[in-house]
Design a protein around this motif. Structure first.
Motif, PDB file in Angstrom:
ATOM      1  N   VAL A   7      -1.796  -6.441   3.974  1.00 40.48           N
ATOM      2  CA  VAL A   7      -1.177  -5.129   3.738  1.00 40.48           C
ATOM      3  C   VAL A   7      -0.875  -4.961   2.258  1.00 40.48           C
ATOM      4  N   ALA A   8      -1.376  -3.861   1.679  1.00 38.43           N
ATOM      5  CA  ALA A   8      -1.088  -3.570   0.271  1.00 38.43           C
ATOM      6  C   ALA A   8       0.298  -2.950   0.163  1.00 38.43           C
ATOM      7  N   LEU A   9       1.199  -3.662  -0.489  1.00 34.92           N
ATOM      8  CA  LEU A   9       2.569  -3.147  -0.659  1.00 34.92           C
ATOM      9  C   LEU A   9       2.633  -2.338  -1.956  1.00 34.92           C
ATOM     10  N   ASP A  10       2.001  -1.161  -1.930  1.00 38.07           N
ATOM     11  CA  ASP A  10       2.010  -0.307  -3.125  1.00 38.07           C
ATOM     12  C   ASP A  10       3.248   0.575  -3.093  1.00 38.07           C
ATOM     13  N   VAL A  11       4.377  -0.055  -3.257  1.00 40.84           N
ATOM     14  CA  VAL A  11       5.659   0.657  -3.249  1.00 40.84           C
ATOM     15  C   VAL A  11       6.426   0.268  -4.503  1.00 40.84           C
ATOM     16  N   PHE A  31       0.713 -10.210   2.507  1.00 40.61           N
ATOM     17  CA  PHE A  31       1.161  -8.993   1.825  1.00 40.61           C
ATOM     18  C   PHE A  31       0.665  -9.025   0.377  1.00 40.61           C
ATOM     19  N   LYS A  32       0.009  -7.950  -0.025  1.00 34.85           N
ATOM     20  CA  LYS A  32      -0.545  -7.903  -1.389  1.00 34.85           C
ATOM     21  C   LYS A  32       0.419  -7.177  -2.321  1.00 34.85           C
ATOM     22  N   ILE A  33       0.813  -7.868  -3.389  1.00 38.17           N
ATOM     23  CA  ILE A  33       1.624  -7.178  -4.385  1.00 38.17           C
ATOM     24  C   ILE A  33       0.795  -7.029  -5.663  1.00 38.17           C
ATOM     25  N   LEU A 122     -14.810  -2.921 -10.519  1.00 33.93           N
ATOM     26  CA  LEU A 122     -13.824  -2.079  -9.827  1.00 33.93           C
ATOM     27  C   LEU A 122     -14.529  -0.890  -9.170  1.00 33.93           C
ATOM     28  N   THR A 123     -14.104  -0.561  -7.962  1.00 34.40           N
ATOM     29  CA  THR A 123     -14.783   0.532  -7.245  1.00 34.40           C
ATOM     30  C   THR A 123     -14.486   1.892  -7.873  1.00 34.40           C
ATOM     31  N   SER A 124     -13.503   1.940  -8.744  1.00 35.77           N
ATOM     32  CA  SER A 124     -13.209   3.202  -9.425  1.00 35.77           C
ATOM     33  C   SER A 124     -14.229   3.515 -10.516  1.00 35.77           C
ATOM     34  N   THR A 181     -11.974  -7.053   1.283  1.00 29.96           N
ATOM     35  CA  THR A 181     -12.353  -5.681   0.966  1.00 29.96           C
ATOM     36  C   THR A 181     -11.265  -4.642   1.226  1.00 29.96           C
ATOM     37  N   PRO A 182     -10.982  -3.827   0.180  1.00 30.47           N
ATOM     38  CA  PRO A 182     -10.135  -2.650   0.376  1.00 30.47           C
ATOM     39  C   PRO A 182     -11.042  -1.473   0.780  1.00 30.47           C
ATOM     40  N   GLY A 183     -10.533  -0.261   0.743  1.00 38.18           N
ATOM     41  CA  GLY A 183     -11.357   0.895   1.102  1.00 38.18           C
ATOM     42  C   GLY A 183     -11.655   0.928   2.592  1.00 38.18           C
ATOM     43  N   VAL A 184     -10.737   0.393   3.381  1.00 35.61           N
ATOM     44  CA  VAL A 184     -10.936   0.348   4.830  1.00 35.61           C
ATOM     45  C   VAL A 184     -10.084   1.411   5.499  1.00 35.61           C
ATOM     46  N   ARG A 185     -10.710   2.182   6.369  1.00 34.77           N
ATOM     47  CA  ARG A 185      -9.989   3.239   7.072  1.00 34.77           C
ATOM     48  C   ARG A 185     -10.386   3.277   8.551  1.00 34.77           C
ATOM     49  N   PRO A 186      -9.401   3.092   9.449  1.00 37.97           N
ATOM     50  CA  PRO A 186      -9.707   3.320  10.862  1.00 37.97           C
ATOM     51  C   PRO A 186     -10.037   4.802  11.064  1.00 37.97           C
ATOM     52  N   ASP A 193      -7.367   8.865  -1.195  1.00 39.16           N
ATOM     53  CA  ASP A 193      -8.273   8.999  -2.337  1.00 39.16           C
ATOM     54  C   ASP A 193      -9.427   8.003  -2.291  1.00 39.16           C
ATOM     55  N   GLN A 194      -9.581   7.277  -1.189  1.00 40.64           N
ATOM     56  CA  GLN A 194     -10.703   6.330  -1.074  1.00 40.64           C
ATOM     57  C   GLN A 194     -11.957   7.120  -0.707  1.00 40.64           C
ATOM     58  N   GLU A 195     -13.055   6.856  -1.393  1.00 42.19           N
ATOM     59  CA  GLU A 195     -14.257   7.666  -1.170  1.00 42.19           C
ATOM     60  C   GLU A 195     -15.248   6.995  -0.237  1.00 42.19           C
ATOM     61  N   LEU A 211      -9.430  -7.908   5.205  1.00 38.62           N
ATOM     62  CA  LEU A 211      -9.344  -6.480   4.895  1.00 38.62           C
ATOM     63  C   LEU A 211      -8.005  -6.188   4.232  1.00 38.62           C
ATOM     64  N   VAL A 212      -8.059  -5.372   3.169  1.00 40.97           N
ATOM     65  CA  VAL A 212      -6.816  -4.914   2.526  1.00 40.97           C
ATOM     66  C   VAL A 212      -6.576  -3.472   2.969  1.00 40.97           C
ATOM     67  N   VAL A 213      -5.465  -3.237   3.613  1.00 42.46           N
ATOM     68  CA  VAL A 213      -5.150  -1.884   4.075  1.00 42.46           C
ATOM     69  C   VAL A 213      -3.734  -1.533   3.616  1.00 42.46           C
ATOM     70  N   GLY A 214      -3.620  -0.367   2.995  1.00 40.13           N
ATOM     71  CA  GLY A 214      -2.305   0.072   2.527  1.00 40.13           C
ATOM     72  C   GLY A 214      -1.787   1.249   3.322  1.00 40.13           C
ATOM     73  N   ARG A 215      -2.074   2.449   2.823  1.00 40.70           N
ATOM     74  CA  ARG A 215      -1.454   3.653   3.379  1.00 40.70           C
ATOM     75  C   ARG A 215      -1.653   3.914   4.872  1.00 40.70           C
ATOM     76  N   PRO A 216      -2.809   3.567   5.453  1.00 36.12           N
ATOM     77  CA  PRO A 216      -2.902   3.791   6.906  1.00 36.12           C
ATOM     78  C   PRO A 216      -1.796   3.061   7.675  1.00 36.12           C
ATOM     79  N   ILE A 217      -1.278   1.995   7.089  1.00 32.98           N
ATOM     80  CA  ILE A 217      -0.169   1.281   7.740  1.00 32.98           C
ATOM     81  C   ILE A 217       1.172   1.764   7.190  1.00 32.98           C
TER      82      ILE A 217
HETATM   83  O1  C5P Z   1      -3.680   2.564   0.588  1.00 30.23           O
HETATM   84  P1  C5P Z   1      -5.025   1.905   0.519  1.00 30.23           P
HETATM   85  O2  C5P Z   1      -5.478   1.299   1.835  1.00 30.23           O
HETATM   86  O3  C5P Z   1      -6.079   2.808  -0.088  1.00 30.23           O
HETATM   87  O4  C5P Z   1      -4.801   0.675  -0.482  1.00 30.23           O
HETATM   88  C1  C5P Z   1      -5.864  -0.127  -0.917  1.00 30.23           C
HETATM   89  C2  C5P Z   1      -5.376  -1.198  -1.849  1.00 30.23           C
HETATM   90  O5  C5P Z   1      -6.493  -1.901  -2.346  1.00 30.23           O
HETATM   91  C3  C5P Z   1      -4.612  -0.689  -3.059  1.00 30.23           C
HETATM   92  O6  C5P Z   1      -3.630  -1.671  -3.404  1.00 30.23           O
HETATM   93  C4  C5P Z   1      -5.663  -0.609  -4.140  1.00 30.23           C
HETATM   94  O7  C5P Z   1      -5.146  -0.763  -5.424  1.00 30.23           O
HETATM   95  C5  C5P Z   1      -6.535  -1.812  -3.765  1.00 30.23           C
HETATM   96  N1  C5P Z   1      -7.899  -1.720  -4.263  1.00 30.23           N
HETATM   97  C6  C5P Z   1      -8.754  -0.674  -3.952  1.00 30.23           C
HETATM   98  N2  C5P Z   1     -10.025  -0.663  -4.461  1.00 30.23           N
HETATM   99  C7  C5P Z   1     -10.424  -1.666  -5.242  1.00 30.23           C
HETATM  100  C8  C5P Z   1      -9.595  -2.720  -5.553  1.00 30.23           C
HETATM  101  C9  C5P Z   1      -8.305  -2.718  -5.042  1.00 30.23           C
HETATM  102  O8  C5P Z   1      -8.392   0.234  -3.215  1.00 30.23           O
HETATM  103  N3  C5P Z   1     -11.655  -1.654  -5.696  1.00 30.23           N
END
Ligand code: C5P
Length: 241
Positions: A7-11, A31-33, A122-124, A181-186, A193-195, A211-217
């Motif tokens: 879980v991404a703790l983006d708080v 928990f990811k900080i 970076l995926t951005s 992997t982040p960018g995961v959405r059920p 903002d994940q594309e 899997l790294v999941v933040g806001r969906p949780i």
């Molecule tokens: O809320 P959400 O599920 O989009 O959070 C994804 C997490 O994974 C955030 O902490 C974001 O910074 C991280 N992350 C990402 N894409 C990457 C690397 C890290 O979304 N390429």
């Protein structure tokens, strides 16, 4: 499977972070900080999460000269991080001394060795910016695979990568290498903002290990329920493999 959900703790505050740890510690593996929470609350936030029974992914993406990264890795290891990240673009030597530092510090402090995870591209970053600003004239996925292989040779335990890159990386590095992997959405969650997203089931089927999941949780009306639903989806994928 729940051990594979991070879980991404983006708080912004300790109070909010510990609230999520308190309600989710039995549902998820880690928990990811990131920079935000680490810098607002300081390194003690790692210990605070651990005290509540949570494992911590210290996602500070190290990138510096090898000695600085190695010394920092020792501190992170002593603090018993479960995972930490560094940039593959720091080069082979930086990654290798970092992986060695984690191993040596684990022995020295009698603690488990944390998993070192290399961030590739970076995926951005778009293909255009990658070529024009970074000056690397090749498809991003090729560079990602190259850096994943370099990280593996350097003794790093895995990579952080976009769901779109899982298949190519897995083919290149074999089975014994973590792909986080982040960018995961059920299907039931907003993409935010994940594309280029993928469902938990798809990501596991393609070969992701975590899997790294933040806001969906964290923005769900019932975060515990959301985490359970994601773990169920991950388990469904495993049965199909
Ligand atoms: O809320 P959400 O599920 O989009 O959070 C994804 C997490 O994974 C955030 O902490 C974001 O910074 C991280 N992350 C990402 N894409 C990457 C690397 C890290 O979304 N390429």
């Amino acid at each position: 499977m729940k051990d594979k959900l991070i879980v991404a703790l983006d708080v912004p505050s300790r109070q909010q972070a510990l609230h999520f740890v308190d309600i989710l510690r039995d549902e998820v593996g880690c928990f990811k900080i990131g920079m935000q929470l680490y810098n607002s609350e300081g390194p003690d936030i790692v210990r605070d999460i651990q005290t509540l029974g949570g494992r911590v992914f210290v996602d500070l993406k190290f990138h510096d000269i090898p000695n600085t990264v190695a010394q920092t890795t020792k501190i992170i290891t002593q603090r018993q991080a479960y995972m930490f990240s560094l940039h593959a673009s720091g080069g082979f030597n930086m990654m290798q001394v970092c992986a060695q530092a984690a191993q040596e510090a684990a022995i020295e402090y009698h603690v488990p060795k944390p998993m070192a995870l290399a961030v590739t591209v970076l995926t951005s970053m778009s293909q255009k910016v990658f070529e024009e600003e970074m000056g690397i004239k090749k498809p991003i996925v090729e560079q990602v695979v190259y850096w994943a292989q370099l990280a593996q040779k350097a003794g790093v335990d895995g990579v952080v990568a976009s769901p779109q890159e899982i298949t190519a990386i897995r083919q290149a590095v074999g089975d014994d290498f973590a792909i986080v992997t982040p960018g995961v959405r059920p299907l039931w969650a907003a993409s935010n903002d994940q594309e280029r997203i993928m469902t938990p089931k798809e990501a596991i089927e393609k070969g992701a290990t975590h899997l790294v999941v933040g806001r969906p949780i964290t923005t769900h009306r019932n975060p515990k329920e959301a985490a359970r639903m994601i773990v169920e989806e991950m388990m469904a994928a495993k049965k199909n493999c």
